[in-house]
Design a protein around this motif. Structure first.
Motif, short mmCIF file in Angstrom:
data_model
loop_
_atom_site.label_atom_id
_atom_site.label_comp_id
_atom_site.label_asym_id
_atom_site.label_seq_id
_atom_site.Cartn_x
_atom_site.Cartn_y
_atom_site.Cartn_z
N PHE A 21 -6.16 1.58 -0.76
CA PHE A 21 -4.92 1.04 -1.30
C PHE A 21 -3.71 1.75 -0.73
CE2 PHE A 21 -7.63 -0.82 -4.44
CZ PHE A 21 -6.95 -1.97 -4.84
N ALA A 22 -2.62 1.00 -0.62
CA ALA A 22 -1.29 1.54 -0.36
C ALA A 22 -0.50 1.24 -1.63
CB ALA A 22 -0.67 0.87 0.85
N TYR A 23 0.01 2.31 -2.27
CA TYR A 23 0.73 2.17 -3.54
C TYR A 23 2.22 2.02 -3.29
CZ TYR A 23 -3.55 4.26 -5.47
OH TYR A 23 -4.84 4.55 -5.82
N ARG A 24 2.81 1.04 -3.95
CA ARG A 24 4.25 0.78 -3.84
C ARG A 24 4.92 1.07 -5.17
NH1 ARG A 24 8.55 0.69 -0.44
NH2 ARG A 24 9.84 -1.17 -0.66
N GLN A 25 5.97 1.88 -5.12
CA GLN A 25 6.75 2.18 -6.32
C GLN A 25 7.78 1.07 -6.52
OE1 GLN A 25 5.69 4.84 -8.07
NE2 GLN A 25 4.23 5.05 -6.39
N VAL A 26 7.83 0.54 -7.71
CA VAL A 26 8.82 -0.48 -8.04
C VAL A 26 9.92 0.18 -8.85
CG1 VAL A 26 9.25 -2.64 -9.28
CG2 VAL A 26 7.20 -2.39 -7.86
N THR A 27 11.16 0.04 -8.36
CA THR A 27 12.32 0.61 -9.03
C THR A 27 13.22 -0.50 -9.55
OG1 THR A 27 13.56 0.73 -6.96
CG2 THR A 27 12.23 2.67 -7.56
N GLN A 48 14.42 1.17 7.88
CA GLN A 48 14.18 0.96 9.31
C GLN A 48 12.89 0.17 9.54
OE1 GLN A 48 14.36 5.09 10.58
NE2 GLN A 48 16.50 4.82 11.17
N ASP A 49 12.66 -0.83 8.68
CA ASP A 49 11.49 -1.71 8.76
C ASP A 49 10.16 -1.00 8.51
OD1 ASP A 49 13.04 -3.98 9.12
OD2 ASP A 49 12.99 -3.83 11.30
N MET A 50 10.23 0.11 7.76
CA MET A 50 9.03 0.88 7.43
C MET A 50 9.07 1.23 5.94
SD MET A 50 8.92 3.36 10.81
CE MET A 50 10.64 3.87 10.66
N PRO A 51 8.85 0.25 5.05
CA PRO A 51 8.91 0.54 3.61
C PRO A 51 7.83 1.51 3.19
CG PRO A 51 7.99 -1.64 3.98
CD PRO A 51 8.47 -1.14 5.32
N SER A 52 8.21 2.44 2.32
CA SER A 52 7.33 3.52 1.90
C SER A 52 6.25 3.08 0.92
CB SER A 52 8.15 4.63 1.24
OG SER A 52 9.00 5.22 2.18
N TYR A 53 5.06 3.55 1.16
CA TYR A 53 3.90 3.39 0.30
C TYR A 53 3.19 4.75 0.29
CZ TYR A 53 4.26 -1.76 0.44
OH TYR A 53 4.67 -3.07 0.30
N SER A 54 2.15 4.90 -0.54
CA SER A 54 1.35 6.12 -0.56
C SER A 54 -0.12 5.75 -0.50
CB SER A 54 1.62 6.93 -1.83
OG SER A 54 2.93 7.42 -1.83
N ARG A 55 -0.89 6.54 0.21
CA ARG A 55 -2.33 6.28 0.42
C ARG A 55 -3.16 6.66 -0.80
NH1 ARG A 55 -4.56 7.99 6.25
NH2 ARG A 55 -6.28 6.86 5.30
N LEU A 77 9.42 2.48 -11.95
CA LEU A 77 9.13 1.74 -13.18
C LEU A 77 7.66 1.36 -13.28
CD1 LEU A 77 12.18 -0.70 -13.16
CD2 LEU A 77 11.97 1.52 -14.32
N GLY A 78 6.96 1.46 -12.16
CA GLY A 78 5.54 1.12 -12.12
C GLY A 78 5.02 1.13 -10.70
N VAL A 79 3.70 1.06 -10.58
CA VAL A 79 3.03 1.13 -9.29
C VAL A 79 2.23 -0.15 -9.08
CG1 VAL A 79 1.39 2.43 -7.85
CG2 VAL A 79 2.83 3.64 -9.52
N TRP A 80 2.35 -0.70 -7.88
CA TRP A 80 1.63 -1.89 -7.48
C TRP A 80 0.88 -1.55 -6.21
CZ3 TRP A 80 2.10 -6.37 -10.46
CH2 TRP A 80 3.00 -6.26 -11.52
N GLY A 81 -0.24 -2.18 -5.99
CA GLY A 81 -1.05 -1.82 -4.84
C GLY A 81 -1.43 -2.98 -3.96
N LEU A 82 -1.57 -2.66 -2.69
CA LEU A 82 -2.08 -3.58 -1.68
C LEU A 82 -3.22 -2.87 -0.98
CD1 LEU A 82 1.34 -4.47 -0.06
CD2 LEU A 82 -0.09 -6.05 -1.37
N THR A 83 -4.25 -3.60 -0.61
CA THR A 83 -5.28 -2.98 0.21
C THR A 83 -4.87 -3.09 1.67
OG1 THR A 83 -6.63 -4.96 0.52
CG2 THR A 83 -7.12 -3.59 -1.43
N VAL A 94 -0.94 -1.12 8.20
CA VAL A 94 -0.44 -0.01 7.41
C VAL A 94 -0.57 1.22 8.31
CG1 VAL A 94 -0.59 1.31 5.28
CG2 VAL A 94 -1.29 -1.09 5.30
N VAL A 95 0.51 1.98 8.38
CA VAL A 95 0.56 3.15 9.26
C VAL A 95 0.74 4.41 8.42
CG1 VAL A 95 1.85 4.26 11.14
CG2 VAL A 95 1.56 1.77 11.13
N ASP A 96 -0.15 5.37 8.62
CA ASP A 96 0.00 6.70 7.99
C ASP A 96 0.95 7.49 8.90
OD1 ASP A 96 -0.30 9.50 7.58
OD2 ASP A 96 -2.28 9.20 6.72
#
Length: 155
Positions: A21-27, A48-55, A77-83, A94-96
């Motif tokens: 998963f790549a976790y996205r913070q929703v604000t 710069q076309d590289m939105p932040s996620y966390s592994r 406000l919450g976390v949403w995930g994409l594989t 997805v780039v680390d």
């Protein structure tokens, strides 16, 4: 959108485990009324076309939310995930970039990664954001609790 146009720089590597998963913070600025905006899953003008996620291999949804709330301008406000597989299915990667050098005053979340929107046209970006939105919202928000403020034990 094809996978052939990915170009990595020093400190970046492709994430290839399709189940990770790549976790996205929703604000707050990513919310439209009582719903998440499709723009939440794409870049802002500062990204710069590289939105932040966390592994997910590096942090839990809760750890990623806590770090974000304690270090970013807007609390999560919450976390949403994409594989990784969902992003690949949508035509991107997805780039680390956790090993990419940073400037002195900058901070990077543990397990930082990004969905690569580089070199996409505006219509392609809108299409990709919508696809990622549908993947993430079909799964729903990942279970986390609000992060206590400094000095608070409970929210």
């Amino acid at each position: 959108m094809t996978g052939a146009d990915v170009e990595l720089v020093d400190g970046e590597q492709l994430m290839i485990n399709e189940g990770e998963f790549a976790y996205r913070q929703v604000t707050q600025h990513m919310v439209d009324g009582d719903r998440i905006a499709t723009t939440a899953f794409g870049p802002s003008s500062a990204d710069q076309d590289m939105p932040s996620y966390s592994r997910s291999d590096e942090v839990s949804p809760q750890e990623s939310r806590d770090w974000h709330t304690q270090n970013a301008k807007s609390p999560s406000l919450g976390v949403w995930g994409l594989t990784v597989g969902e992003v690949i299915e949508s035509g991107r990667h997805v780039v680390d970039d956790s090993q990419r050098p940073l400037g002195d005053a900058r901070k990077r979340a543990p397990g930082h990664c990004f969905v690569d929107f580089r070199r996409l046209s505006k219509p392609q970006k809108r299409e990709l954001r919508a696809q990622l939105y549908f993947h993430a919202t079909a799964r729903g928000e990942l279970a986390t609790m609000a992060t206590p403020a400094d000095g608070e034990l409970f929210v």
